[in-house]
Enzyme design. Sequence first.
Site, mmCIF file in Angstrom:
data_model
loop_
_atom_site.group_PDB
_atom_site.id
_atom_site.type_symbol
_atom_site.label_atom_id
_atom_site.label_comp_id
_atom_site.label_asym_id
_atom_site.label_seq_id
_atom_site.Cartn_x
_atom_site.Cartn_y
_atom_site.Cartn_z
ATOM 1 N N VAL A 125 0.813 -1.217 0.000
ATOM 2 C CA VAL A 125 0.000 0.000 0.000
ATOM 3 C C VAL A 125 0.848 1.269 0.000
ATOM 4 O O VAL A 125 0.330 2.353 -0.292
ATOM 5 C CB VAL A 125 -0.947 -0.019 1.223
ATOM 6 C CG1 VAL A 125 -0.203 0.299 2.518
ATOM 7 C CG2 VAL A 125 -2.115 0.926 1.032
ATOM 8 N N TYR A 126 2.141 1.174 0.294
ATOM 9 C CA TYR A 126 2.988 2.363 0.293
ATOM 10 C C TYR A 126 3.121 2.897 -1.131
ATOM 11 O O TYR A 126 3.708 2.250 -2.005
ATOM 12 C CB TYR A 126 4.388 2.054 0.832
ATOM 13 C CG TYR A 126 4.471 1.743 2.309
ATOM 14 C CD1 TYR A 126 3.367 1.864 3.148
ATOM 15 C CD2 TYR A 126 5.662 1.323 2.883
ATOM 16 C CE1 TYR A 126 3.454 1.571 4.497
ATOM 17 C CE2 TYR A 126 5.768 1.041 4.233
ATOM 18 C CZ TYR A 126 4.661 1.165 5.037
ATOM 19 O OH TYR A 126 4.755 0.879 6.375
ATOM 20 N N SER A 127 2.570 4.084 -1.345
ATOM 21 C CA SER A 127 2.592 4.729 -2.661
ATOM 22 C C SER A 127 2.070 3.797 -3.749
ATOM 23 O O SER A 127 2.602 3.748 -4.865
ATOM 24 C CB SER A 127 4.006 5.230 -3.006
ATOM 25 O OG SER A 127 4.354 6.313 -2.165
ATOM 26 N N ALA A 128 1.032 3.024 -3.411
ATOM 27 C CA ALA A 128 0.356 2.144 -4.374
ATOM 28 C C ALA A 128 1.323 1.203 -5.082
ATOM 29 O O ALA A 128 1.239 0.984 -6.295
ATOM 30 C CB ALA A 128 -0.422 2.967 -5.398
#
Length: 344
Positions: free
Chosen positions: A61-64
Amino acid sequence: MEYRQLGRSGLRVPALSFGTGTFGGKGPLFSAWGQSDSAEARRLIDICLEAGVTLFDTADVYSAGASEEILGQAIRGRRDEVLISTKTGLPMGDGPQDWGASRSRLIRAVDAALRRLATDRIDLLQLHAFDAATPTEEVMETLAALIASGKVRYAGVSNYPGWQLMKAQGLADRHGWPRLVAHQVYYSLIGRAYEADLMPLAADQGIGALVWSPLGWGRLTGKIGRDRPLPESSRLHETEQFAPPVAPEHLYRVIDALEVVAAETGKTLPQVAINWLLRRPTVSSVIIGARNEEQLRQNLGAVGWALTREQIAALDEASAVLPPYPHTPYRQQEGFARLAPALV
């Protein structure tokens, strides 16, 4: 660099690990954290490896997904020198299979993470949040299959309630599946809730804590104090809505104590705050982050020295809060040390 066992497992991890939430900079939250591209990420990883920091933590989920991609690019050609920890479970899209910890979701998420990271294995896979909609048996059986396949080496969780973590361990023992060995938790001098239930559980069950946000979401950097309001340039203006809450007076009381200890040791407030965490029971590694080389080198200065007993006691006292029911009555009894000797 000191290396420690990750819980009751054979995996040895550095006392400090590096969080890559600053890689990519996509979206309102992560763009405020940092915007390191692959070139800058490689430089930061170079500095980490020189200092003995070999564990790098990320999440889908970090920066998609961009954080995983940039981490994969930055470690190209030296995969065997590093350990990769990644997390999954939070929403990656609007579809019904884009979130959670179902068998379908976990298998798809691991395969996608491996592609982004450009690797054949994940050293530590952590469930980013508890999924109440998926049976725990399904989750643990799927993790066991992923470990058996070689795609994942060890499994853990992040931000989990104690009862569910204990249930997962019980199922692993019952079925002969690999046990969870890590819990990525919020823990800091201004956030000691971990100590009430999760720390005793970790000590009993052999679960190593990987500490996120050791500086209390940027509040213990030294930029804030009784006479120092939040600077206009602080990322807290944009991200405080996501931060664990803290009462202003409690924050200032902790900062006052940190400033005294920092003056005594010649260290910075962040270095003192991180060093205190490294002395706490069950902590396997403290995850540090940095938007640039200067921040990274400062945080790396948290190791290689030790606080005195008196300094630890002063920080303990300044940061202490009454634990929630039903712990308070027991903590106030003289015999508590005999009930939980590993935690005092």
